[in-house]
Scaffold this motif. Structure first.
Motif, short mmCIF file in Angstrom:
data_model
loop_
_atom_site.label_atom_id
_atom_site.label_comp_id
_atom_site.label_asym_id
_atom_site.label_seq_id
_atom_site.Cartn_x
_atom_site.Cartn_y
_atom_site.Cartn_z
N ILE A 1 0.84 -1.21 0.00
CA ILE A 1 0.00 0.00 0.00
C ILE A 1 0.87 1.25 0.00
O ILE A 1 0.70 2.16 -0.81
CB ILE A 1 -0.93 0.02 1.24
N PHE B 1 -2.57 -2.39 11.85
CA PHE B 1 -3.14 -2.11 10.54
C PHE B 1 -3.49 -3.39 9.77
O PHE B 1 -4.60 -3.56 9.29
CB PHE B 1 -2.18 -1.24 9.73
N VAL C 1 -7.16 -4.56 8.44
CA VAL C 1 -7.53 -4.66 7.03
C VAL C 1 -8.39 -5.91 6.83
O VAL C 1 -9.39 -5.88 6.13
CB VAL C 1 -6.27 -4.73 6.14
N GLN D 1 -7.52 1.87 9.45
CA GLN D 1 -7.31 3.31 9.32
C GLN D 1 -5.84 3.63 9.09
O GLN D 1 -4.96 3.03 9.70
CB GLN D 1 -7.77 4.02 10.59
N LEU D 2 -5.61 4.57 8.21
CA LEU D 2 -4.28 5.15 8.08
C LEU D 2 -4.41 6.58 8.58
O LEU D 2 -5.40 7.25 8.33
CB LEU D 2 -3.84 5.16 6.61
N THR E 1 -3.80 10.39 -0.71
CA THR E 1 -4.98 9.52 -0.72
C THR E 1 -5.14 8.86 -2.07
O THR E 1 -5.49 7.68 -2.17
CB THR E 1 -6.27 10.29 -0.35
N ILE F 1 -2.83 5.96 -2.34
CA ILE F 1 -3.26 4.84 -1.50
C ILE F 1 -4.45 4.12 -2.13
O ILE F 1 -4.49 2.89 -2.21
CB ILE F 1 -3.61 5.34 -0.07
N LEU G 1 -4.75 0.30 -3.27
CA LEU G 1 -5.81 -0.59 -2.79
C LEU G 1 -6.55 -1.22 -3.96
O LEU G 1 -6.88 -2.41 -3.97
CB LEU G 1 -6.78 0.19 -1.91
#
Lengths: 375, 367, 582
Positions: free
Chosen positions: A70, A110, A114, A120-121, A141, A144, A148
């Protein structure tokens, strides 16, 4: 000599005089030609809202294959420059001393979250420069999400759902600030010539006492006004060509409107700005006061309040009204449209009509101000 | 030593009187700083406050109305027109009437209900890419929240927190920078004119034949300009603190220490210009030539980090870059002395070069 | 040509100033100026001469009264007048960055001089003004005298119906002044030009057909110089002091007795004076021998002005010597100059110059514009480094001297460089402080100086009349009781009355042992000096007492210092030209 007293011969003689004086005073040429060149380069290269290499400290408190893939998305971004660290304290320190603009924190649980959902990041930004912060936020974002999506793709999970926003930025496809800053530069350069050069012209003659001698000749004031404008129109035209060439070939700004409308409108604004300089000069009769007033009343507002960087749609109504008084505002809107959008006639006509009105008014004022009187 | 101080005090007093009593320099002192602080405080903003947009809603559905309601609910985006067909979009954007046009396609609601991707289109006026970017970001955020409320939450949520300026107000960034930049504009000019004016009026010779030493002349010329620079900074500081109500995070003492160092460096540049110039006109010209690049390369309008590498290096000679950075960091971030200590080095270096240079030039630039 | 060029009736002009309130510059002036003549306007500072000329030129609108110029009502139609007249303002109105030729062409174009006529006209002007060799030179690079001649040439590119000249000879050396007048005289004689000229030099006014004496905006008297001169008839004398007594001392004694004496000036070894009618001078003159002398226009002028300022002494000599003033004299030179050279690039401003100045001496540096005297002067004060040579002031080179050495000199710059925005007191406080005075000492000295020079401490110094600016400059230069006082053209632009007062102060100072170095354009002032030096083109042409210098000049020098100066400079120039030719 005609009844009105206007003589072309005297006008030619005065134009010749002004041209010689302009060419011989090296400081005129420095401000008139060199400074615009420096400004073009500085603006073009130095001013940019486009964040490159946004420094983001990435705190890996949980390192697994999933998190790595990620976070790897960040490194792939052209706009971000990740700094890897394991300690939140260290990352916070980086923000404090200005070595990082943002922190992306991958919390310890983390990987587990998931799987269980609700992962949460944490993205911490230095919000002082909101533009940069927002840019980094959206780049981070975005990177990321992309990572994802990649993972989801590989795992073959469901197609994305929900509302997506398809964004299209008209006129500025490259979405680069250079495109809107460089046309604005033409406004600044034209303002600069008027504000700084012509504002000194009449004041200088008052100070040196030459106006007194000139008054007691058959010369008519209008001849002097026109003669003072002429050589600086030429300087302005040279600057305009310089700006246009730089905009087109150095910075690759599109020129979607017709070149002749851009040129004519610019020359009209130049005339307004020169005449404004003459009026300031005539009011103050003092070079120092003239240049101060030019700076404060014409150049600074043109830079800050004309919509050059700060969008006038964002400012309070009072400030909008103030900005509407400035000729620079009308030309700023027009030139940006001409460069980036094209010939939009309602605006071309409106702005040029306003500028023409200003030109006539200011030339009339400077003419009146040169009524041959000392008291 | 006593006599040395008497001489210095006499000069300082004269310089202050000369500045305060000269109508043209007096006019420069406080009114422009006050006026510009207010004007720019309101006018210089990147934040959307009342951004106009137009809507072409071909879906006319509950979800599109819901999203529009959320957009209008922000208070910073204002719907100015509801369009009937896509032909009307161009006119809205071209004229600048609308900053953006939001379009929902006819099948918007259907796709959303079917659980597939439901695109909505946002057309932005790119003539100001900063505003366009901000508006685009707003819409994206609203839509993301809408999606989340519908249960289309992404597998990983990014929780954002902004330090120092939680609401991303651009005024917070710009105004403290003005504490340094507006006062520099005028202190530089004051210092640049101080010797040039005396040269032009012939009083400088009179000064040089007195027992005043170059050091005394330097201090006597520098202190009043520094003082006035600090007073101007204070005016702007107070406006920001009490009028615009931007809270100060750091120590006022450290702020002033930074300002003092910064102003001293600016005055050093100003005095050097002044010592080189033979006339006020020349001094003004040089100052002006210098102010433009100093302002542009300071990070006032756009961050230094966005510049090409070469220009970033050039900014090390620019006191304003470090002045602005120091003020922002102390004011907004509450930086401590050790945090900003590196900023002092370039400032002191500029002062250490320009002040002795000016002092030397006083006596050696004569013919 | 006969008739009137100017007719003024009850003319009035007021100015409003924020600090001074309303000032009446011209107050109910009625006068008629005939055409085809040379007319002079004379009067002290603030007499309203410039205001009157500007009103005639249509540049100022009178507040009341009527003004006709060339038969035109200038108040109603200034342009009609401006089409026909020419005007040279005080600053000459030249464009300094344009060449001589370009300036001439500009004005010829503005006056629509036909091209054919132009060539001939330019040739004549350039020949008259001796500028033919410099047509390509920028006006800013000309000397003061040449600028003035070019300014005149520009007004004469066509034959105007009236020529207005506003103080054309301020700050110009005697040679240039003489040339200027030659041109004007020639134009009046040959072309019957009507000229109105304002001037501070009464020998210039004496050449005019008609003289108007103005004071404080009013007309004091008018008439041909011969008629005006008669006012002084029977009152003018020459006194010769007993052997061994300097003329300056006798002059000082005479001028300090305003009840008996209207005016006194040193002239050679004698003193020229004007007595009050019916005064008994036996006691005052002591042993001096007295002879009547023919009256001059200046005598009449002094009588007119003294009549205006009845009762006030012409000057206020120092009431007390400056503190810590060593009243030594003649114990060796205080200034030693040996082989002093100053070059600017390849231009030699001062060529190998040597001289000494003794303590308590009044030493005058004279020379035409651009002769190098200002350069010499600036080197003496330590403002300019010498290219080579030796230079000692009070045993030190001021350029490298420490503060203490500079504390021993006083300096009065050209144009009385003061901080115009500060008051008299603030100026004095600053310079006092700069010399290390403070507290009670400073207050006492300022009080003494303002008393001695009759200065109003609260007055804004930039608004003072020229005479008072000069007094303030003197006060600042003397505040710390210097041993040596440097004065650079301290009497330029100052009217005769103020100049008398100034020299009275100087002679008094010299008596207390202060050494004085002074430059001046007024040659008659050289008579006040113990010794003078004449410089031209960087070279020292003559040095010695005024008498020695006049003797050196030969028969011309016997007349007066002005003639002596011109003779010496011209002889040297002829010699140089000869050398070049050979």
């Amino acid at each position: 000599m005609s009844a009105g007293g206007f003589s072309r011969r005297r006008l030619v003689a005065l134009v010749r005089k002004e041209t010689r004086q302009m060419l011989r005073d090296r400081s005129n040429l420095v401000v008139g030609l060199l400074l615009p060149l420096v400004l073009v380069l500085l603006f073009g290269y130095g001013l940019s809202f486009d964040v490159r290499n946004g420094r983001i400290a990435v705190v890996m408190e949980d390192s697994s294959a999933a998190t790595s893939s990620i976070v790897a998305g960040l490194a792939g971004s052209d706009y971000l420059d990740p700094i890897w660290t394991n300690s939140m304290v260290e990352a916070e320190g980086m923000i404090r001393v200005g070595r990082a603009d943002a922190i992306l924190r991958v919390p310890p649980d983390f990987t587990r979250d998931v799987v269980s959902g609700g992962a949460q990041l944490q993205l911490i930004l230095n919000g002082v420069d909101s533009n940069t912060a927002q840019s980094i936020e959206s780049y981070a974002t975005g990177a990321i999400q992309m990572a994802l999506a990649h993972i989801a793709d590989r795992q073959g999970s469901a197609a994305p759902s929900g509302v997506t926003v398809v964004q299209r930025v008209w006129f500025n496809e490259a979405n680069t600030s250079t495109w809107f800053l460089v046309p604005g530069l033409i406004v600044l350069v034209m303002t600069l010539i008027g504000a700084f050069l012509t504002s000194l012209l009449i004041a200088r003659e008052w100070e040196r006492g030459t106006l007194e001698a000139l008054f007691v000749t058959p010369m008519r004031p209008l001849e002097l006004v026109l003669a003072k404008l002429a050589p600086y129109l030429v300087i302005g035209a040279i600057d305009l060509v310089m700006c246009l060439i730089a905009a087109r070939y150095l910075f690759g700004v599109p020129m979607r409107g017709s070149l002749w409308i851009i040129t004519l409108s610019s020359m009209l604004y130049l005339l307004v700005s020169l005449a404004l300089g003459l009026v300031i000069s005539g009011v103050t009769r003092n070079q120092f006061a003239a240049s101060q007033m030019a700076l404060l009343a014409s150049f600074m507002p043109a830079m800050m309040l004309s919509g050059f960087v700060f969008d006038l749609r964002n400012v309070p109504p009072v400030i909008q009204m103030v900005s509407q008084i400035l000729p620079a505002t009308h030309f700023m809107g027009l030139i940006k449209t001409l460069f980036m959008a094209g010939d939009y006639w309602p605006q071309i006509l409106r702005a040029n009509a306003i500028l023409a009105l200003y030109a006539v008014l200011l030339i009339y004022l400077s003419w009146r101000m040169l009524a041959k009187r000392l008291d | 030593m006593r006599v040395w101080l008497i001489r210095l005090m006499a000069l300082i007093r004269k310089e202050m009187l000369a500045i305060l009593k000269d109508p043209s320099s007096r006019a420069l002192l406080f009114a422009p700083a006050l006026m510009q602080a207010l004007l720019f405080g309101y006018g210089a903003t990147y934040d959307l406050t009342n951004a106009p947009f137009a809507v072409l809603d071909q879906s006319r559905s509950a979800p599109s109305r819901e999203i529009l309601a959320r957009i209008e609910g922000t208070g910073v985006l204002r719907r100015i027109a509801t369009l009937e067909s896509s032909d009307q979009i161009a006119a809205q954007i071209d004229s600048g009437a609308a900053l953006m046009v939001i379009t929902f396609p006819p099948d918007f609601a259907a796709r959303l209900a079917a659980g597939t991707e439901a695109p909505m289109q946002v057309i932005l006026d790119g003539r100001n890419s900063a505003t366009a970017g901000a508006a685009g970001g707003q819409i994206a955020a609203i839509v993301a929240r809408y999606n989340a409320d519908l249960g289309h939450a992404p597998p990983v949520e990014v929780v954002r927190r902004a330090w120092f300026n939680p609401n991303y107000e651009s005024r917070w960034n710009l105004m403290p920078a003005m504490i340094a930049s507006l006062s520099m504009l005028q202190t530089l000019m004051l210092a640049a004119l101080s010797v040039a004016r005396e040269r032009e009026q012939g009083t400088f010779d009179q000064l040089l034949v007195t027992p005043l030493s170059p050091l005394q002349i330097l201090i006597g010329k520098a202190l009043p300009s520094i003082f006035i620079g600090l007073v101007q900074s204070t005016i702007i500081f107070l406006i920001i603190l009490f009028w615009f109500r931007i809270p100060i995070a750091g120590s006022v003492g450290l702020l002033y220490l930074g300002l003092l160092t910064f102003t001293t460096a600016s005055v050093g540049i100003g005095l050097s210009i002044s010592a080189v110039s033979l006339s006020m006109q020349q001094a003004m010209l040089y100052t002006f030539m210098l102010i433009m690049p100093l302002m542009l390369l300071s990070g006032l309008l756009t961050p230094v980090g966005n510049m090409p590498e070469v220009l970033q290096w050039a900014t090390y000679a620019n006191p304003l870059r470090f002045g602005i950075d120091t003020v922002r960091r102390v004011y907004l971030e509450g930086a401590s002395f050790t945090d900003i200590a590196p900023n002092f080095l370039p400032l002191l270096a500029v002062a250490a070069v320009t002040l002795p240079l000016a002092a030397w030039l006083f006596r050696h630039r004569l013919s | 040509m006969t008739g009137l060029t100017v007719r003024a009736e009850a003319l009035q002009k007021r100015f409003h100033d924020r600090d001074l309130g309303t000032v009446t510059a011209v107050d109910g002036l009625t006068l008629e100026i005939r055409s085809g003549e040379l007319t002079a306007l004379v009067g002290p500072d603030g007499a309203g001469k410039t205001t009157l000329i500007r009103m005639i030129a249509g540049l100022l609108r009178p507040d009341a009264g009527a003004l006709q110029v060339l038969g035109i009502d200038v108040i109603r139609d200034p342009q009609a007048v401006q089409d026909r007249i020419s005007y040279m303002p005080q600053k000459f109105g030249l464009y300094e960055d344009l060449s001589v030729q370009e300036n001439l062409v500009l004005y010829a174009d503005l006056h629509a001089v036909p091209l054919a006529e132009r060539q001939q006209r330019f040739a004549r002007m350039l020949q008259m003004t001796d500028l033919a060799a410099f047509t390509a030179r920028p006006a800013g690079k000309l000397s003061g005298g040449m600028k003035q001649k070019l300014g005149l040439a520009c007004t004469l590119v066509r034959s105007p119906d009236l020529l207005l000249l506003d103080e054309p000879s301020v700050g110009v050396d005697p040679l240039s002044r003489r040339e200027l007048w030659k041109i004007i005289q020639q134009l009046v004689d040959e072309d019957h030009l009507s000229v109105i000229i304002s001037t501070a030099y009464l020998d210039e006014a004496a050449r005019c057909a008609q003289v108007f004496v103005m004071n404080e905006g009013r007309l004091l008297d008018q008439g041909p110089p011969a008629t005006l001169r008669q006012k002084a008839s029977g009152l003018t004398f020459t006194a010769t002091p007993p052997a061994g007594q300097p003329a300056r001392q006798l002059q000082a004694r005479l001028i300090d007795a305003p009840d008996l004496i209207i005016d006194a000036v040193p002239q050679g070894d004698n003193v020229h004076f004007i007595q009050q009618p019916g005064a008994d001078l036996a006691d005052l003159l002591g042993g001096a021998a007295v002879q009547p002398r023919p009256e001059e226009l200046e005598d009449a002028f002094m009588i007119l002005l003294r009549g205006e300022s009845e009762g006030q002494p012409i000057s206020t000599p120092p009431t007390q010597p400056a503190p810590a003033m060593p009243a030594r004299r003649g114990d060796g030179p205080v200034i030693v100059v040996r082989d002093l050279v100053r070059k600017f690039g390849d231009f030699t401003a001062v060529a190998s110059t040597s001289f000494d100045v003794a303590r308590g001496e009044v030493f005058g540096l004279l020379g035409p514009n651009g002769a190098g005297k200002t350069t010499t002067f600036r080197m003496l004060c330590g403002l300019l480094p010498a290219t080579s040579g030796q230079l000692e002031v009070a045993g030190l080179n001021l350029r490298h001297a420490r503060a203490q050495a500079r504390a021993r000199i006083g300096y009065v710059a050209q144009k009385f460089s003061l901080y115009g925005n500060l008051t008299v007191r603030e100026n004095l406080q600053f310079f006092g402080g700069a010399y290390g005075l403070a507290g009670r000492d400073l207050r006492d000295r300022i009080a003494a100086m303002t008393r001695q020079f009759d200065l109003e401490p609260a007055a804004k110094s930039g608004l003072l009349p020229a005479g008072y600016k000069q007094r303030l400059a003197m006060a600042t230069g003397l505040l710390h009781g210097p041993e040596i006082l440097f004065l650079d053209e301290p009497t330029s632009g100052i009217d005769p009355l103020a100049r008398r007062a100034f020299w009275r102060t100087i002679t008094a100072l010299a008596q207390t042992g202060v050494t004085i170095i002074i430059t001046t354009h007024f040659m008659e002032e050289a008579e006040y000096c113990d010794r003078i030096a004449i410089q031209d083109a960087g070279e020292m042409l003559a040095i010695g007492t005024p008498r020695e210098v006049r003797e050196k000049a030969g028969p011309e020098g016997a007349k007066d210092m002005n003639s002596a100066f011109i003779a010496i400079v011209e002889a040297a120039r002829a010699r140089r030209a000869g050398q070049v030719a050979a």
